[in-house]
Design an enzyme around this catalytic site. Structure first.
Site, PDB file in Angstrom:
ATOM      1  N   ASP A 117       0.829  -1.209   0.000  1.00  0.00           N
ATOM      2  CA  ASP A 117       0.000   0.000   0.000  1.00  0.00           C
ATOM      3  C   ASP A 117       0.859   1.253   0.000  1.00  0.00           C
ATOM      4  OD1 ASP A 117      -2.325   1.445  -0.036  1.00  0.00           O
ATOM      5  OD2 ASP A 117      -2.852   1.092   2.062  1.00  0.00           O
TER       6      ASP A 117
ATOM      7  N   ASN B 172     -11.002  -2.613  -5.543  1.00  0.00           N
ATOM      8  CA  ASN B 172     -10.215  -1.675  -6.358  1.00  0.00           C
ATOM      9  C   ASN B 172     -10.837  -1.427  -7.738  1.00  0.00           C
ATOM     10  OD1 ASN B 172      -6.995  -2.777  -5.035  1.00  0.00           O
ATOM     11  ND2 ASN B 172      -8.187  -0.978  -4.453  1.00  0.00           N
TER      12      ASN B 172
HETATM   13  C1  IPE Z   1      -5.589  -2.760  -0.311  1.00  0.00           C
HETATM   14  O1  IPE Z   1      -5.193  -1.437  -0.470  1.00  0.00           O
HETATM   15  C2  IPE Z   1      -5.523  -3.482  -1.616  1.00  0.00           C
HETATM   16  C3  IPE Z   1      -4.192  -3.650  -2.161  1.00  0.00           C
HETATM   17  C4  IPE Z   1      -3.059  -3.368  -1.580  1.00  0.00           C
HETATM   18  C5  IPE Z   1      -4.138  -4.222  -3.474  1.00  0.00           C
HETATM   19  P1  IPE Z   1      -6.257  -0.250  -0.645  1.00  0.00           P
HETATM   20  O2  IPE Z   1      -5.468   0.978  -0.753  1.00  0.00           O
HETATM   21  O3  IPE Z   1      -7.194  -0.558  -1.744  1.00  0.00           O
HETATM   22  O4  IPE Z   1      -7.055  -0.323   0.747  1.00  0.00           O
HETATM   23  P2  IPE Z   1      -7.991   0.754   1.447  1.00  0.00           P
HETATM   24  O5  IPE Z   1      -9.044   1.102   0.464  1.00  0.00           O
HETATM   25  O6  IPE Z   1      -7.134   1.931   1.800  1.00  0.00           O
HETATM   26  O7  IPE Z   1      -8.498   0.060   2.667  1.00  0.00           O
HETATM   27  C1  IPE Z   2      -1.488   0.213  -3.401  1.00  0.00           C
HETATM   28  O1  IPE Z   2      -1.289   1.580  -3.448  1.00  0.00           O
HETATM   29  C2  IPE Z   2      -1.701  -0.393  -4.761  1.00  0.00           C
HETATM   30  C3  IPE Z   2      -3.078  -0.804  -5.045  1.00  0.00           C
HETATM   31  C4  IPE Z   2      -4.084  -0.780  -4.206  1.00  0.00           C
HETATM   32  C5  IPE Z   2      -3.354  -1.261  -6.389  1.00  0.00           C
HETATM   33  P1  IPE Z   2      -2.493   2.608  -3.471  1.00  0.00           P
HETATM   34  O2  IPE Z   2      -2.851   2.883  -4.878  1.00  0.00           O
HETATM   35  O3  IPE Z   2      -3.611   2.107  -2.628  1.00  0.00           O
HETATM   36  O4  IPE Z   2      -1.829   3.879  -2.807  1.00  0.00           O
HETATM   37  P2  IPE Z   2      -2.505   4.916  -1.819  1.00  0.00           P
HETATM   38  O5  IPE Z   2      -3.103   4.130  -0.689  1.00  0.00           O
HETATM   39  O6  IPE Z   2      -3.538   5.655  -2.605  1.00  0.00           O
HETATM   40  O7  IPE Z   2      -1.369   5.766  -1.369  1.00  0.00           O
HETATM   41 MG    MG Z   3      -4.087   2.371  -0.678  1.00  0.00          MG
END
Ligand code: IPE
Ligand code: IPE
Ligand code: MG
Length: 249
Positions: free
Chosen positions: A18, A66
């Site tokens: 993340d 997602n």
């Molecule tokens: C969780 O991260 C999913 C992945 C790392 C692929 P998100 O960024 O989607 O999670 P939330 O929405 O902050 O809980």
């Molecule tokens: C994790 O990084 C990757 C995926 C969930 C695909 P994020 O895209 O969630 O990054 P933040 O949480 O917005 O920083």
């Molecule tokens: Mg995230």
């Protein structure tokens, strides 16, 4: 800095990668650049874990939720995924890595699912680390799906409701052939599970790193593993019982 005890590493490491978006924002770059940089971290961590002879590495790459992100971001992530699977195949073969995917593959674009299927097939005979990508994965969806399959088998008369318990139930999950994760790392300072491996994480040691995924590196991985090695996994027992169990005779 203590050295790592190579005999006490997690057999199964799960990672919620993340912070790609926030990393990009901090650098005044587009979110997708964060995802691109995140792929480099994936390569690095896969290589390190494989070197450390971790048995199973499971990476949360795209959640069932997602899909709700802006279309352009979803599209860019899918393109990256396709490129990743293609470009990693040689490396996985060279490193004896077996590739695996958990999640609702039916929701993935057909061409990507094709690449994934080919990579799983080509690496099926490898005997080293099992690298699993969680794609279009949701823990609740997985559990509900398992319940559905069980209900169908009960309706067909192939199993009896009496047979369903905590040892038989997980045979219906995506992770049927894997041990449960010993250790979970989530980067970027968020302290939640976000629908990842809900059943499987019941006794997993959890670790939250402040570092955004694109900045996570070998040093951070080793730091996390040292934390793991300082934990006492009690599984409901008392500390004294565990110590007594470790005595010879
Ligand atoms: C969780 O991260 C999913 C992945 C790392 C692929 P998100 O960024 O989607 O999670 P939330 O929405 O902050 O809980
Ligand atoms: C994790 O990084 C990757 C995926 C969930 C695909 P994020 O895209 O969630 O990054 P933040 O949480 O917005 O920083
Ligand atoms: Mg995230």
């Amino acid at each position: 800095m203590h050295r790592l005890d190579k005999s006490n590493l997690p057999r199964h490491l799960a990672v919620i990668m993340d912070g790609n978006g926030r990393w990009a924002k901090q650098q005044m770059l587009k979110r997708i650049v964060g995802h691109q940089k995140g792929v480099e971290t994936v390569r690095l961590i896969v290589e390190e874990c494989s070197k450390l002879e971790i048995g199973y590495l499971t990476l949360f790459a795209f959640s069932a939720e997602n899909w709700l992100r802006p279309k352009t971001e979803v599209k860019a992530l899918m393109a990256l995924l396709k490129k990743f699977v293609r470009s990693e195949l040689d490396r996985m073969m060279n490193n004896n890595i077996r590739f695996n995917v958990i999640g609702n593959r039916a929701e993935l674009p057909a061409d990507i699912d094709g690449e994934i299927g080919a990579a799983i097939e080509q690496t099926a005979g490898n005997t080293g680390m099992v690298l699993t990508l969680a794609l279009s994965y949701g823990g609740r969806q997985e559990i509900a799906g398992a319940a559905r399959k069980i209900a169908q088998e009960v309706a067909a008369g192939t199993i009896s409701p009496d047979e369903i318990d905590e040892t038989t139930f997980p045979r219906y999950l995506y992770t049927a052939t894997m041990p449960e994760p010993d250790f979970l790392i989530r980067t970027s300072g968020e302290m939640r599970i976000s629908n990842f491996l809900l059943w499987q994480l019941a006794y997993t040691e959890l670790y939250f790193s402040e570092v955004n995924w694109p900045d996570f590196d070998k040093k951070e991985l080793y730091k996390a593993f040292r934390h793991y090695q300082s934990r006492e996994r009690r599984f409901g027992k008392t500390s004294d019982q565990l110590r007594a169990g470790m005595l010879p005779g």
